[in-house]
Scaffold this motif. Sequence first.
Motif, PDB file in Angstrom:
ATOM      1  N   VAL A  13       0.870  -1.169   0.000  1.00 52.79           N
ATOM      2  CA  VAL A  13       0.000   0.000   0.000  1.00 52.79           C
ATOM      3  C   VAL A  13       0.913   1.227   0.000  1.00 52.79           C
ATOM      4  CG1 VAL A  13      -1.610   1.367   1.376  1.00 52.79           C
ATOM      5  CG2 VAL A  13      -1.911  -1.110   1.185  1.00 52.79           C
ATOM      6  N   TYR A  21      -2.685   7.465  -4.161  1.00 55.47           N
ATOM      7  CA  TYR A  21      -2.789   6.184  -3.464  1.00 55.47           C
ATOM      8  C   TYR A  21      -2.472   5.015  -4.400  1.00 55.47           C
ATOM      9  CZ  TYR A  21      -5.778   8.731  -0.098  1.00 55.47           C
ATOM     10  OH  TYR A  21      -6.289   9.617   0.820  1.00 55.47           O
ATOM     11  N   ARG A  22      -1.877   3.990  -3.844  1.00 57.27           N
ATOM     12  CA  ARG A  22      -1.845   2.678  -4.481  1.00 57.27           C
ATOM     13  C   ARG A  22      -2.432   1.707  -3.470  1.00 57.27           C
ATOM     14  NH1 ARG A  22       0.826  -2.251  -4.707  1.00 57.27           N
ATOM     15  NH2 ARG A  22       0.872  -3.182  -6.788  1.00 57.27           N
ATOM     16  N   LEU A  23      -3.633   1.268  -3.714  1.00 59.26           N
ATOM     17  CA  LEU A  23      -4.338   0.357  -2.801  1.00 59.26           C
ATOM     18  C   LEU A  23      -4.657  -0.922  -3.567  1.00 59.26           C
ATOM     19  CD1 LEU A  23      -6.784   2.859  -1.032  1.00 59.26           C
ATOM     20  CD2 LEU A  23      -4.435   2.258  -0.430  1.00 59.26           C
ATOM     21  N   GLY A  75      -8.630  -2.348  -2.854  1.00 64.97           N
ATOM     22  CA  GLY A  75      -8.767  -1.283  -1.861  1.00 64.97           C
ATOM     23  C   GLY A  75      -9.114   0.059  -2.467  1.00 64.97           C
ATOM     24  N   ASP A  76      -8.718   0.264  -3.721  1.00 65.18           N
ATOM     25  CA  ASP A  76      -9.002   1.545  -4.367  1.00 65.18           C
ATOM     26  C   ASP A  76     -10.489   1.769  -4.610  1.00 65.18           C
ATOM     27  OD1 ASP A  76      -9.110  -0.497  -6.207  1.00 65.18           O
ATOM     28  OD2 ASP A  76      -8.203   0.660  -7.834  1.00 65.18           O
ATOM     29  N   THR A 111      -7.781   9.046   5.222  1.00 61.42           N
ATOM     30  CA  THR A 111      -6.837   8.185   4.516  1.00 61.42           C
ATOM     31  C   THR A 111      -6.647   6.851   5.228  1.00 61.42           C
ATOM     32  OG1 THR A 111      -5.627  10.011   3.497  1.00 61.42           O
ATOM     33  CG2 THR A 111      -4.428   7.948   3.806  1.00 61.42           C
ATOM     34  N   ILE A 147      -7.850   2.735   4.799  1.00 68.71           N
ATOM     35  CA  ILE A 147      -6.827   1.692   4.686  1.00 68.71           C
ATOM     36  C   ILE A 147      -6.960   0.665   5.799  1.00 68.71           C
ATOM     37  CG2 ILE A 147      -4.334   1.274   4.866  1.00 68.71           C
ATOM     38  CD1 ILE A 147      -3.926   3.923   3.359  1.00 68.71           C
ATOM     39  N   TYR A 173     -10.111  -1.580   5.342  1.00 69.29           N
ATOM     40  CA  TYR A 173     -10.068  -2.555   4.244  1.00 69.29           C
ATOM     41  C   TYR A 173      -9.028  -3.643   4.466  1.00 69.29           C
ATOM     42  CZ  TYR A 173     -10.248  -4.447  -0.472  1.00 69.29           C
ATOM     43  OH  TYR A 173     -10.396  -5.299  -1.550  1.00 69.29           O
ATOM     44  N   TYR A 174      -7.838  -3.254   4.901  1.00 67.14           N
ATOM     45  CA  TYR A 174      -6.745  -4.230   4.955  1.00 67.14           C
ATOM     46  C   TYR A 174      -6.563  -4.878   6.331  1.00 67.14           C
ATOM     47  CZ  TYR A 174      -5.434  -2.337   0.425  1.00 67.14           C
ATOM     48  OH  TYR A 174      -5.453  -1.946  -0.888  1.00 67.14           O
TER      49      TYR A 174
END
Length: 222
Positions: free
Chosen positions: A128, A160-162, A166-167, A179, A183, A186-187
Motif C-alpha cells: 500500500v 494512493y496505491r491500494l 482497496g481503491d 486516509t 486503509i 479494508y486491509y
Amino acid sequence: ELGDTFYGCGARRLGVHVEGFVDALLMSTALQPIFTHFSVLEPGLNELRVCTFLQLARAKELPGPKVVSVHLTVPGYPFVIGPGGEVITHANSPDRYAQAYRSQLEWTNQRLEWFLGILLSDSEYSPVIVIQGDHGESVVKLGLDDDDDLRAAFRIMNAYRLPDGGDSLLYPSISPVNTFRVIFNYYLGADFDLLEDRNYAITGSQLEFIDVTEVVQRGPSD
C-alpha cells in the motif's frame, strides 16, 4: 520487535547530532541571508535529502509486515538540489526563487519515480502506498476573502496505491482525515467511521476555525 525503529539520516551541525532540525532552524533566522551568501548550509541539506530517499528504499528489505512513514522535505524550501542532484547555492533570493523551486521539484519527481520503481519491481511484493502533501502552496498571510489563496493553500497531492481492490473505497473528495481510516478498515479489518471531509482555516489571535470547504472544493469558474 522492530516497532518504532528509526531509519533516518543523521547529520552533525554545530557539534549537535540532528536530523536537519538545526539546519532548518538556521534557515529561518535573520542570519539566513549570510548563510546563503556563503553557502554554509546547502551541502548538508542536500546530503540529508538525498539520504532520505536512499533510506526509504532500504525499508523494503525490512522483514515482515510494516508501516513505513517518512516526511520528505522536498520539494519545499530551502532549495538546495538541482535536477541532477547537485548542490545549488545562492538560489533562495527572490530573482532565482521560481527556477530553484522547479529544479528541486524536477529532482524530487525523478527520485519518487526511482523509489516507486524499486517498490514495484517485485511482483510478489504489493505494498500500500500513499504519497500525500501536508499543505498546498504556501501563503504567508492567508486571506479568507481570496478564494484563489484558499484553494492554493488547501489543495494537495494525494496519491494512493491500494492493491487487491482497496481503491474501490476511494472517492474524489477524500481528505487526509480519512486516509488511514479507509486503509485500516479494508486491509486490517478495522471498523472506523469515516469523518466529514472538511477544510478549516485559522484566523485571529483566538485561533478561530473557519469552515472553507465549499470554497476549496469548487473550481475557479464555479
